[in-house]
Design a protein around this motif. Structure first.
Motif, short mmCIF file in Angstrom:
data_model
loop_
_atom_site.label_atom_id
_atom_site.label_comp_id
_atom_site.label_asym_id
_atom_site.label_seq_id
_atom_site.Cartn_x
_atom_site.Cartn_y
_atom_site.Cartn_z
N ASP A 1 -41.53 27.61 11.35
CA ASP A 1 -40.54 27.74 12.41
C ASP A 1 -41.20 27.82 13.79
OD1 ASP A 1 -38.47 27.70 10.57
OD2 ASP A 1 -38.52 29.87 10.28
N ALA A 2 -42.33 28.53 13.85
CA ALA A 2 -43.05 28.64 15.12
C ALA A 2 -43.54 27.27 15.57
CB ALA A 2 -44.23 29.60 14.98
N LYS A 3 -44.02 26.48 14.61
CA LYS A 3 -44.50 25.13 14.96
C LYS A 3 -43.34 24.26 15.43
CE LYS A 3 -47.30 21.28 13.28
NZ LYS A 3 -48.08 20.70 12.17
N LYS A 4 -42.20 24.39 14.76
CA LYS A 4 -41.03 23.61 15.17
C LYS A 4 -40.56 24.00 16.56
CE LYS A 4 -39.23 22.68 10.53
NZ LYS A 4 -38.16 22.99 9.55
N SER A 5 -40.84 25.24 16.94
CA SER A 5 -40.44 25.73 18.26
C SER A 5 -41.46 25.37 19.35
CB SER A 5 -40.26 27.25 18.22
OG SER A 5 -39.23 27.59 17.32
N GLY A 6 -42.53 24.67 18.95
CA GLY A 6 -43.50 24.21 19.93
C GLY A 6 -44.86 24.86 19.89
N ALA A 7 -45.03 25.86 19.01
CA ALA A 7 -46.34 26.49 18.90
C ALA A 7 -47.33 25.51 18.25
CB ALA A 7 -46.26 27.76 18.07
N PRO A 8 -48.54 25.42 18.78
CA PRO A 8 -49.52 24.52 18.18
C PRO A 8 -49.83 24.92 16.73
CG PRO A 8 -50.25 25.26 20.34
CD PRO A 8 -49.07 26.10 19.97
N GLY A 9 -50.06 23.94 15.89
CA GLY A 9 -50.44 24.19 14.51
C GLY A 9 -51.85 23.70 14.26
N GLY A 10 -52.03 23.02 13.14
CA GLY A 10 -53.35 22.49 12.79
C GLY A 10 -54.04 23.33 11.75
N ASP A 11 -55.01 22.73 11.07
CA ASP A 11 -55.80 23.45 10.07
C ASP A 11 -56.67 24.50 10.75
OD1 ASP A 11 -54.70 21.48 8.53
OD2 ASP A 11 -56.60 20.63 7.85
N ILE A 12 -56.84 25.65 10.10
CA ILE A 12 -57.78 26.64 10.62
C ILE A 12 -59.03 26.64 9.75
CG2 ILE A 12 -56.12 28.12 11.78
CD1 ILE A 12 -56.18 29.95 9.33
N VAL A 13 -60.16 26.94 10.37
CA VAL A 13 -61.44 26.94 9.67
C VAL A 13 -62.19 28.24 9.94
CG1 VAL A 13 -61.63 24.42 9.81
CG2 VAL A 13 -62.70 25.83 11.57
N THR A 14 -63.06 28.58 9.03
CA THR A 14 -63.91 29.75 9.23
C THR A 14 -64.85 29.52 10.40
OG1 THR A 14 -65.48 28.82 7.62
CG2 THR A 14 -63.89 30.44 6.80
N ASN A 15 -65.17 30.58 11.11
CA ASN A 15 -66.16 30.45 12.18
C ASN A 15 -67.53 30.11 11.60
OD1 ASN A 15 -64.17 31.10 14.00
ND2 ASN A 15 -64.90 33.18 14.39
N GLY A 16 -67.82 30.66 10.43
CA GLY A 16 -69.10 30.42 9.79
C GLY A 16 -69.11 29.16 8.95
N GLU A 17 -70.31 28.68 8.65
CA GLU A 17 -70.51 27.54 7.76
C GLU A 17 -71.23 28.02 6.51
OE1 GLU A 17 -71.36 23.55 9.68
OE2 GLU A 17 -72.17 24.92 11.19
N TYR A 18 -70.93 27.40 5.38
CA TYR A 18 -71.46 27.85 4.10
C TYR A 18 -71.89 26.65 3.25
CZ TYR A 18 -68.89 31.91 5.72
OH TYR A 18 -68.41 32.96 6.48
N GLU A 19 -72.92 26.87 2.45
CA GLU A 19 -73.42 25.80 1.58
C GLU A 19 -73.35 26.19 0.11
OE1 GLU A 19 -77.30 22.84 1.00
OE2 GLU A 19 -77.23 24.27 2.66
N ASN A 20 -74.00 27.29 -0.25
CA ASN A 20 -73.98 27.76 -1.63
C ASN A 20 -73.23 29.09 -1.68
OD1 ASN A 20 -75.71 25.63 -2.61
ND2 ASN A 20 -77.41 26.68 -1.63
N TYR A 21 -72.14 29.13 -2.42
CA TYR A 21 -71.29 30.32 -2.37
C TYR A 21 -70.28 30.35 -3.52
CZ TYR A 21 -68.18 26.80 -0.33
OH TYR A 21 -67.44 25.67 -0.12
N GLU A 22 -69.69 31.51 -3.67
CA GLU A 22 -68.51 31.68 -4.52
C GLU A 22 -67.40 32.17 -3.61
OE1 GLU A 22 -66.95 34.22 -8.43
OE2 GLU A 22 -69.09 34.12 -7.95
#
Length: 240
Positions: free
Chosen positions: A73-94
Protein backbone atom coordinates in the motif's frame (compact mmCIF):
# COMPACT_ATOMS: atom_id res chain seq x y z
CA UNK A 1 3.43 -38.00 46.03
CA UNK A 2 1.97 -34.49 46.25
CA UNK A 3 5.48 -32.99 46.43
CA UNK A 4 6.53 -35.03 43.40
CA UNK A 5 3.54 -33.78 41.40
CA UNK A 6 4.15 -30.15 42.39
CA UNK A 7 7.82 -30.54 41.52
CA UNK A 8 6.93 -31.98 38.14
CA UNK A 9 4.52 -29.13 37.45
CA UNK A 10 7.13 -26.54 38.39
CA UNK A 11 9.70 -28.25 36.17
CA UNK A 12 7.19 -28.29 33.34
CA UNK A 13 6.49 -24.59 33.81
CA UNK A 14 10.18 -23.78 33.78
CA UNK A 15 10.69 -25.88 30.64
CA UNK A 16 7.79 -24.10 28.93
CA UNK A 17 9.21 -20.71 29.91
CA UNK A 18 12.61 -21.69 28.55
CA UNK A 19 11.01 -22.89 25.33
CA UNK A 20 9.16 -19.60 24.93
CA UNK A 21 12.37 -17.65 25.47
CA UNK A 22 14.15 -19.84 22.93
CA UNK A 23 11.40 -19.12 20.40
CA UNK A 24 11.53 -15.34 20.80
CA UNK A 25 11.98 -13.81 17.38
CA UNK A 26 15.06 -11.89 16.26
CA UNK A 27 17.26 -13.03 19.13
CA UNK A 28 20.25 -15.34 19.34
CA UNK A 29 20.54 -18.04 21.96
CA UNK A 30 23.73 -18.38 24.00
CA UNK A 31 24.54 -21.47 21.94
CA UNK A 32 24.09 -19.60 18.66
CA UNK A 33 26.29 -16.75 19.83
CA UNK A 34 28.99 -19.23 20.82
CA UNK A 35 28.74 -20.86 17.39
CA UNK A 36 29.30 -17.51 15.67
CA UNK A 37 25.79 -16.61 14.49
CA UNK A 38 25.01 -12.95 13.86
CA UNK A 39 21.63 -11.25 13.48
CA UNK A 40 21.06 -9.45 10.17
CA UNK A 41 17.76 -7.95 11.39
CA UNK A 42 17.24 -6.54 14.89
CA UNK A 43 13.45 -6.81 14.78
CA UNK A 44 13.03 -3.06 15.25
CA UNK A 45 14.76 -1.19 12.43
CA UNK A 46 16.10 -1.62 8.89
CA UNK A 47 19.64 -1.04 10.17
CA UNK A 48 22.11 -3.14 8.20
CA UNK A 49 20.04 -3.00 5.01
CA UNK A 50 19.69 -0.63 2.08
CA UNK A 51 17.77 -0.57 -1.15
CA UNK A 52 19.86 -1.89 -4.03
CA UNK A 53 22.02 0.92 -5.47
CA UNK A 54 20.73 3.33 -2.81
CA UNK A 55 22.12 4.53 0.52
CA UNK A 56 19.24 3.47 2.76
CA UNK A 57 16.23 1.16 2.85
CA UNK A 58 13.24 2.54 0.97
CA UNK A 59 10.09 3.55 2.92
CA UNK A 60 8.06 0.69 1.44
CA UNK A 61 10.09 -1.67 3.63
CA UNK A 62 8.93 -1.23 7.21
CA UNK A 63 9.18 -3.06 10.50
CA UNK A 64 5.91 -4.26 12.04
CA UNK A 65 5.34 -6.78 14.84
CA UNK A 66 8.98 -7.83 14.81
CA UNK A 67 9.03 -8.56 11.08
CA UNK A 68 10.54 -6.82 8.07
CA UNK A 69 7.51 -6.22 5.86
CA UNK A 70 7.15 -5.05 2.29
CA UNK A 71 4.23 -2.61 2.39
CA UNK A 72 2.42 -2.77 -0.95
CA UNK A 73 0.00 0.00 0.00
CA UNK A 74 2.87 2.37 0.79
CA UNK A 75 4.38 1.68 -2.63
CA UNK A 76 1.04 2.27 -4.32
CA UNK A 77 0.86 5.59 -2.49
CA UNK A 78 4.18 6.65 -4.01
CA UNK A 79 6.76 5.41 -1.53
CA UNK A 80 9.85 4.05 -3.28
CA UNK A 81 10.22 0.26 -3.26
CA UNK A 82 12.87 -2.01 -4.69
CA UNK A 83 14.85 -4.97 -3.39
CA UNK A 84 16.79 -4.44 -0.17
CA UNK A 85 20.26 -5.90 0.37
CA UNK A 86 22.54 -6.45 3.32
CA UNK A 87 25.18 -3.82 3.87
CA UNK A 88 27.73 -6.61 4.17
CA UNK A 89 28.90 -9.07 1.53
CA UNK A 90 29.27 -12.80 2.19
CA UNK A 91 30.88 -15.75 0.45
CA UNK A 92 30.89 -18.83 2.70
CA UNK A 93 28.03 -18.92 5.18
CA UNK A 94 24.92 -20.50 6.59
CA UNK A 95 21.86 -18.26 6.40
CA UNK A 96 18.60 -18.86 8.25
CA UNK A 97 15.51 -16.76 7.64
CA UNK A 98 11.80 -17.02 8.37
CA UNK A 99 9.35 -15.86 5.69
CA UNK A 100 5.59 -15.52 5.30
CA UNK A 101 3.91 -14.65 2.01
CA UNK A 102 0.56 -13.02 1.26
CA UNK A 103 -2.17 -14.80 -0.69
CA UNK A 104 -1.12 -15.02 -4.34
CA UNK A 105 2.20 -13.42 -3.40
CA UNK A 106 5.70 -13.70 -4.80
CA UNK A 107 9.11 -12.71 -3.40
CA UNK A 108 12.55 -14.26 -3.08
CA UNK A 109 15.80 -14.54 -1.18
CA UNK A 110 18.57 -13.59 -3.60
CA UNK A 111 22.23 -14.14 -2.81
CA UNK A 112 25.71 -13.53 -4.25
CA UNK A 113 24.41 -10.17 -5.45
CA UNK A 114 27.06 -7.97 -7.03
CA UNK A 115 26.05 -4.36 -6.43
CA UNK A 116 27.15 -2.27 -9.36
CA UNK A 117 25.32 0.31 -11.54
CA UNK A 118 26.21 -1.93 -14.48
CA UNK A 119 23.54 -4.29 -13.16
CA UNK A 120 20.29 -2.47 -12.47
CA UNK A 121 18.64 -5.25 -10.46
CA UNK A 122 19.71 -7.79 -7.84
CA UNK A 123 18.52 -10.77 -9.91
CA UNK A 124 20.85 -9.91 -12.78
CA UNK A 125 23.74 -11.36 -10.77
CA UNK A 126 22.21 -13.23 -7.82
CA UNK A 127 20.51 -16.65 -7.86
CA UNK A 128 17.22 -16.83 -5.96
CA UNK A 129 15.54 -19.16 -3.50
CA UNK A 130 11.89 -18.76 -4.41
CA UNK A 131 9.32 -17.40 -1.93
CA UNK A 132 5.82 -18.01 -3.27
CA UNK A 133 2.19 -18.88 -2.69
CA UNK A 134 2.38 -22.00 -4.84
CA UNK A 135 -1.37 -22.48 -4.91
CA UNK A 136 -2.53 -19.07 -6.08
CA UNK A 137 0.40 -17.41 -7.86
CA UNK A 138 0.79 -18.28 -11.57
CA UNK A 139 4.43 -19.27 -10.99
CA UNK A 140 3.16 -22.14 -8.86
CA UNK A 141 2.31 -23.95 -12.09
CA UNK A 142 5.78 -23.40 -13.60
CA UNK A 143 8.56 -25.94 -13.18
CA UNK A 144 11.45 -24.65 -11.01
CA UNK A 145 9.40 -21.64 -9.88
CA UNK A 146 7.89 -23.06 -6.68
CA UNK A 147 8.68 -22.15 -3.08
CA UNK A 148 12.03 -23.63 -2.08
CA UNK A 149 13.25 -23.99 -5.67
CA UNK A 150 16.48 -22.47 -6.89
CA UNK A 151 14.49 -20.21 -9.17
CA UNK A 152 14.45 -21.36 -12.82
CA UNK A 153 17.51 -23.53 -12.19
CA UNK A 154 16.73 -26.48 -9.90
CA UNK A 155 13.38 -27.89 -8.79
CA UNK A 156 12.90 -28.78 -5.13
CA UNK A 157 13.58 -32.41 -4.28
CA UNK A 158 10.54 -32.37 -1.98
CA UNK A 159 7.64 -29.97 -1.42
CA UNK A 160 7.77 -28.63 2.12
CA UNK A 161 6.18 -25.17 2.02
CA UNK A 162 3.53 -24.31 4.61
CA UNK A 163 0.11 -22.80 3.79
CA UNK A 164 -0.19 -19.06 3.21
CA UNK A 165 -0.28 -17.16 6.49
CA UNK A 166 2.15 -19.49 8.24
CA UNK A 167 5.86 -18.88 8.81
CA UNK A 168 8.39 -20.90 6.84
CA UNK A 169 12.06 -21.27 7.71
CA UNK A 170 14.54 -21.20 4.83
CA UNK A 171 18.18 -22.13 5.16
CA UNK A 172 20.92 -21.50 2.62
CA UNK A 173 24.33 -23.09 3.12
CA UNK A 174 27.04 -21.91 0.73
CA UNK A 175 30.61 -23.13 1.12
CA UNK A 176 33.27 -22.88 -1.61
CA UNK A 177 30.52 -22.75 -4.21
CA UNK A 178 28.68 -25.80 -2.87
CA UNK A 179 25.09 -24.75 -2.35
CA UNK A 180 22.38 -26.46 -0.29
CA UNK A 181 18.88 -25.08 0.22
CA UNK A 182 16.49 -26.18 2.97
CA UNK A 183 12.86 -25.28 3.62
CA UNK A 184 11.23 -26.17 6.93
CA UNK A 185 13.95 -28.69 7.70
CA UNK A 186 13.69 -30.44 4.32
CA UNK A 187 16.55 -30.27 1.83
CA UNK A 188 15.16 -28.90 -1.42
CA UNK A 189 18.20 -28.23 -3.62
CA UNK A 190 21.87 -29.18 -3.78
CA UNK A 191 24.30 -28.06 -6.47
CA UNK A 192 27.70 -26.38 -6.87
CA UNK A 193 28.20 -22.99 -8.43
CA UNK A 194 31.06 -22.42 -10.83
CA UNK A 195 31.14 -26.01 -12.12
CA UNK A 196 30.26 -27.52 -15.53
CA UNK A 197 27.01 -28.72 -13.94
CA UNK A 198 26.22 -25.16 -12.91
CA UNK A 199 27.03 -23.83 -16.36
CA UNK A 200 24.59 -26.36 -17.83
CA UNK A 201 21.85 -25.31 -15.41
CA UNK A 202 22.33 -21.66 -16.36
CA UNK A 203 22.47 -22.48 -20.08
CA UNK A 204 19.09 -24.18 -19.79
CA UNK A 205 17.48 -21.29 -17.93
CA UNK A 206 16.22 -17.78 -18.60
CA UNK A 207 19.60 -16.52 -17.39
CA UNK A 208 21.63 -18.06 -20.19
CA UNK A 209 22.52 -14.74 -21.83
CA UNK A 210 22.96 -12.73 -18.61
CA UNK A 211 26.70 -12.09 -18.46
CA UNK A 212 26.90 -11.46 -14.72
CA UNK A 213 24.48 -14.08 -13.44
CA UNK A 214 25.91 -16.42 -10.82
CA UNK A 215 29.44 -15.25 -11.52
CA UNK A 216 30.29 -13.64 -8.17
CA UNK A 217 31.32 -15.93 -5.29
CA UNK A 218 30.97 -13.09 -2.79
CA UNK A 219 28.02 -10.73 -2.63
CA UNK A 220 25.07 -9.22 -0.82
CA UNK A 221 21.94 -11.05 0.31
CA UNK A 222 18.71 -9.50 -0.99
CA UNK A 223 15.01 -9.63 -0.18
CA UNK A 224 12.85 -9.09 -3.23
CA UNK A 225 10.16 -6.53 -3.91
CA UNK A 226 7.97 -8.40 -6.37
CA UNK A 227 5.01 -6.11 -5.77
CA UNK A 228 3.35 -8.34 -3.15
CA UNK A 229 3.18 -8.19 0.61
CA UNK A 230 5.77 -10.40 2.31
CA UNK A 231 7.28 -10.67 5.77
CA UNK A 232 10.75 -11.72 6.94
CA UNK A 233 12.14 -12.24 10.45
CA UNK A 234 14.80 -14.22 12.36
CA UNK A 235 17.37 -13.34 9.72
CA UNK A 236 20.69 -14.66 10.93
CA UNK A 237 23.98 -15.73 9.42
CA UNK A 238 27.03 -17.73 10.41
CA UNK A 239 30.18 -17.17 8.40
CA UNK A 240 31.89 -20.43 7.50
Amino acid sequence: MKKIIIGALMLGALTSTSALKAQKANNLSAKEKKEGWQLLFDGKTTNGWHTYLKDAASPAWKVADGALEFDVDAKKSGAPGGDIVTNGEYENYELSIDWKISEGGNSGIIFSVHEDPEFQATYLTGPEMQVLDDDKHPDGKINKHNAGDLYDLVKSEKKSVKPVGQWNTARIVKKDGHLTLWLNGVKTVETTMGTPEWDTLVANSKFKNWKGFGKYPKGHIALQDHGNKVWYRNIKIKVL
